[in-house]
Design a protein around this motif. Structure first.
Motif, PDB file in Angstrom:
ATOM      1  N   ALA A  84       0.837  -1.202   0.000  1.00 21.22           N
ATOM      2  CA  ALA A  84       0.000   0.000   0.000  1.00 21.22           C
ATOM      3  C   ALA A  84       0.870   1.250   0.000  1.00 21.22           C
ATOM      4  O   ALA A  84       1.272   1.750   1.058  1.00 21.22           O
ATOM      5  CB  ALA A  84      -0.933  -0.006   1.209  1.00 21.22           C
ATOM      6  N   SER A  85       1.178   1.778  -1.190  1.00 16.40           N
ATOM      7  CA  SER A  85       2.025   2.969  -1.292  1.00 16.40           C
ATOM      8  C   SER A  85       1.359   4.194  -0.665  1.00 16.40           C
ATOM      9  O   SER A  85       2.050   5.102  -0.190  1.00 16.40           O
ATOM     10  CB  SER A  85       2.362   3.255  -2.751  1.00 16.40           C
ATOM     11  N   GLU A  86       0.025   4.235  -0.640  1.00 14.55           N
ATOM     12  CA  GLU A  86      -0.661   5.377  -0.044  1.00 14.55           C
ATOM     13  C   GLU A  86      -0.515   5.425   1.476  1.00 14.55           C
ATOM     14  O   GLU A  86      -0.860   6.421   2.107  1.00 14.55           O
ATOM     15  CB  GLU A  86      -2.144   5.367  -0.416  1.00 14.55           C
ATOM     16  N   ALA A  87       0.008   4.352   2.065  1.00  7.37           N
ATOM     17  CA  ALA A  87       0.196   4.319   3.518  1.00  7.37           C
ATOM     18  C   ALA A  87       1.538   4.871   3.959  1.00  7.37           C
ATOM     19  O   ALA A  87       1.781   5.009   5.160  1.00  7.37           O
ATOM     20  CB  ALA A  87       0.047   2.882   4.025  1.00  7.37           C
ATOM     21  N   VAL A  88       2.418   5.215   3.013  1.00 11.15           N
ATOM     22  CA  VAL A  88       3.772   5.657   3.367  1.00 11.15           C
ATOM     23  C   VAL A  88       3.764   6.892   4.272  1.00 11.15           C
ATOM     24  O   VAL A  88       4.493   6.928   5.280  1.00 11.15           O
ATOM     25  CB  VAL A  88       4.608   5.902   2.096  1.00 11.15           C
ATOM     26  N   PRO A  89       2.987   7.957   3.995  1.00  8.12           N
ATOM     27  CA  PRO A  89       3.000   9.124   4.905  1.00  8.12           C
ATOM     28  C   PRO A  89       2.599   8.758   6.333  1.00  8.12           C
ATOM     29  O   PRO A  89       3.158   9.300   7.292  1.00  8.12           O
ATOM     30  CB  PRO A  89       1.989  10.082   4.254  1.00  8.12           C
ATOM     31  N   ALA A  90       1.629   7.860   6.491  1.00  7.48           N
ATOM     32  CA  ALA A  90       1.229   7.462   7.836  1.00  7.48           C
ATOM     33  C   ALA A  90       2.284   6.591   8.506  1.00  7.48           C
ATOM     34  O   ALA A  90       2.522   6.695   9.719  1.00  7.48           O
ATOM     35  CB  ALA A  90      -0.108   6.719   7.777  1.00  7.48           C
ATOM     36  N   LEU A  91       2.960   5.750   7.738  1.00  2.00           N
ATOM     37  CA  LEU A  91       4.017   4.911   8.304  1.00  2.00           C
ATOM     38  C   LEU A  91       5.192   5.745   8.801  1.00  2.00           C
ATOM     39  O   LEU A  91       5.919   5.327   9.712  1.00  2.00           O
ATOM     40  CB  LEU A  91       4.497   3.901   7.265  1.00  2.00           C
ATOM     41  N   LYS A  92       5.390   6.919   8.219  1.00  2.00           N
ATOM     42  CA  LYS A  92       6.467   7.806   8.664  1.00  2.00           C
ATOM     43  C   LYS A  92       6.313   8.149  10.140  1.00  2.00           C
ATOM     44  O   LYS A  92       7.303   8.238  10.876  1.00  2.00           O
ATOM     45  CB  LYS A  92       6.474   9.076   7.823  1.00  2.00           C
ATOM     46  N   VAL A  93       5.073   8.311  10.588  1.00  2.00           N
ATOM     47  CA  VAL A  93       4.829   8.649  11.997  1.00  2.00           C
ATOM     48  C   VAL A  93       5.260   7.498  12.900  1.00  2.00           C
ATOM     49  O   VAL A  93       5.821   7.709  13.983  1.00  2.00           O
ATOM     50  CB  VAL A  93       3.342   8.983  12.203  1.00  2.00           C
ATOM     51  N   LEU A  94       5.037   6.255  12.448  1.00  2.00           N
ATOM     52  CA  LEU A  94       5.354   5.104  13.289  1.00  2.00           C
ATOM     53  C   LEU A  94       6.854   4.895  13.458  1.00  2.00           C
ATOM     54  O   LEU A  94       7.281   4.196  14.385  1.00  2.00           O
ATOM     55  CB  LEU A  94       4.717   3.846  12.705  1.00  2.00           C
ATOM     56  N   LEU A  95       7.672   5.480  12.578  1.00  2.00           N
ATOM     57  CA  LEU A  95       9.120   5.368  12.756  1.00  2.00           C
ATOM     58  C   LEU A  95       9.598   6.099  14.006  1.00  2.00           C
ATOM     59  O   LEU A  95      10.726   5.878  14.454  1.00  2.00           O
ATOM     60  CB  LEU A  95       9.838   5.928  11.525  1.00  2.00           C
ATOM     61  N   GLN A  96       8.749   6.983  14.560  1.00  2.00           N
ATOM     62  CA  GLN A  96       9.100   7.706  15.769  1.00  2.00           C
ATOM     63  C   GLN A  96       8.531   7.042  17.029  1.00  2.00           C
ATOM     64  O   GLN A  96       8.722   7.550  18.131  1.00  2.00           O
ATOM     65  CB  GLN A  96       8.558   9.151  15.687  1.00  2.00           C
ATOM     66  N   ASP A  97       7.837   5.910  16.866  1.00  2.00           N
ATOM     67  CA  ASP A  97       7.184   5.271  18.009  1.00  2.00           C
ATOM     68  C   ASP A  97       8.219   4.750  18.999  1.00  2.00           C
ATOM     69  O   ASP A  97       9.308   4.299  18.613  1.00  2.00           O
ATOM     70  CB  ASP A  97       6.289   4.128  17.526  1.00  2.00           C
ATOM     71  N   SER A  98       7.860   4.814  20.283  1.00  2.00           N
ATOM     72  CA  SER A  98       8.797   4.355  21.318  1.00  2.00           C
ATOM     73  C   SER A  98       8.881   2.839  21.405  1.00  2.00           C
ATOM     74  O   SER A  98       9.802   2.299  22.020  1.00  2.00           O
ATOM     75  CB  SER A  98       8.370   4.912  22.685  1.00  2.00           C
ATOM     76  N   ASN A  99       7.946   2.121  20.780  1.00  2.95           N
ATOM     77  CA  ASN A  99       7.915   0.665  20.827  1.00  2.95           C
ATOM     78  C   ASN A  99       8.780   0.104  19.698  1.00  2.95           C
ATOM     79  O   ASN A  99       8.494   0.316  18.519  1.00  2.95           O
ATOM     80  CB  ASN A  99       6.465   0.179  20.680  1.00  2.95           C
TER      81      ASN A  99
END
Length: 329
Positions: free
Chosen positions: A135-150
């Motif tokens: 899902a290429s349209e999910a890339v902007p949202a996945l960017k936020v998860l790269l900052q997750d503490s988990n």
């Protein structure tokens, strides 16, 4: 149907062997078991609904797509987690937008991963499913998860970006390596980039190899880069050459030595003329001696030629582009 109903009930059995055997029997029944499983999933009082969602995903019948999408809003966080994983297996594009919303599920972890010991979360499951859906349209949202503490969420996000494989995903993987404080996740991101077929993957590896502030991470990227270059011929990427580029000499650099030789010849001719008028024998001896020494000077100069300059991957980066991110307590 009575047999299917009995097998669905056995999914909630306390005996693990009974649960496994019931699941295997339902998988063998395939599409015949889909409708009873959907009915059981939609009944909030039915036991073992997380296993029911997982079984629907393994059967792979797209009739389960809409019920599983609805289960992403279930009160039971374990049902939401297994519904997200099942949607990834169904490969139905209708699930992309609901799964993107599940990336921001704020409920606490469902449990602990028995292999890594990291918490299991709906966010990580949604990221994994989006990666399986490419899902290429999910890339902007996945960017936020790269900052997750988990760490398990960041791991799932890195893997999902590698599966999506677009240029935007590659850019995020480069940023993930530069900001990641976990060495294992840095290595995972580098290996993920190295296995991608896009030519930009080489540029990303090169950028990590020369910019990352940690020497160990630079070494990992350089090793993967050299493996890729040894396995294939890269064309059209002059910036990826491991040797120092040879710059064309400027006009000024060509003419300065010429003017120097002209001045030297003029001074030499004047000295020869004055010396010849003063004492021709001494002058002739000096000229012969200089002529004899000239080959020796040229030979020594050739032996003292400087070694080639180090390659970009051998030099330390002048300025790191960013500092590693501190882990949130």
């Amino acid at each position: 149907m009575d047999i299917i109903a009995r097998l669905i009930e056995q999914l909630a059995a306390e005996d693990e062997v009974v649960r496994v055997q019931a699941g295997e029997m339902l998988l063998q029944m395939g599409s015949a078991a889909v409708r009873p499983l959907i009915d059981a999933l939609q009944n909030p009082r039915y036991p073992a609904r997380p296993l029911i969602a997982s079984t629907l995903g393994q059967i792979g019948d797209k009739r389960a797509t809409e019920p599983l999408i609805h289960s992403l809003q279930d009160q039971d966080k374990s049902v939401r987690l297994h519904a997200a994983l099942a949607l990834g297996k169904l490969k139905d594009k209708r699930a992309i937008q609901p799964l993107i919303h599940s990336l921001f599920d704020e409920m606490p972890p469902v449990g602990t991963d028995p292999l890594t010991g990291n918490p299991l979360t709906v966010r990580a499951a949604a990221a994994q499913a989006l990666g399986e859906l490419r899902a290429s349209e999910a890339v902007p949202a996945l960017k936020v998860l790269l900052q997750d503490s988990n760490p398990s969420i960041r791991r799932a996000t890195i893997q999902a970006l590698g599966q999506i494989g677009t240029e935007d995903a590659l850019t995020l993987l480069q940023q993930a390596v530069l900001q990641e404080s976990d060495g294992l996740l840095c290595e995972l991101a580098i290996r993920t980039v190295a296995h991608m077929s896009s030519p930009k993957a080489m540029e990303v590896l090169y950028a990590i190899a020369v910019r990352h502030p940690e020497a160990s991470v630079r070494a990992m990227a350089e090793e993967r880069l050299r493996e890729r270059q040894a396995a294939e011929t890269i064309e059209g990427l002059p910036s990826l050459s491991l040797s120092s580029p040879t710059q064309a000499p400027s006009v000024r650099s060509l003419f300065l030595p010429l003017w120097g030789w002209v001045v030297l010849v003029i001074i030499g001719a004047w000295a020869l003329m004055v010396g010849w008028q003063w004492n021709r024998w001494v002058t002739a001896s000096v000229v012969v001696g200089l002529a004899a020494l000239l080959p020796l000077v040229l030979w020594r100069r050739r032996r003292r030629r400087p070694a080639p300059s180090p390659t970009p991957l051998d030099r330390e980066p002048l300025l790191p582009s960013s500092r590693p991110r501190k882990e949130t307590p």
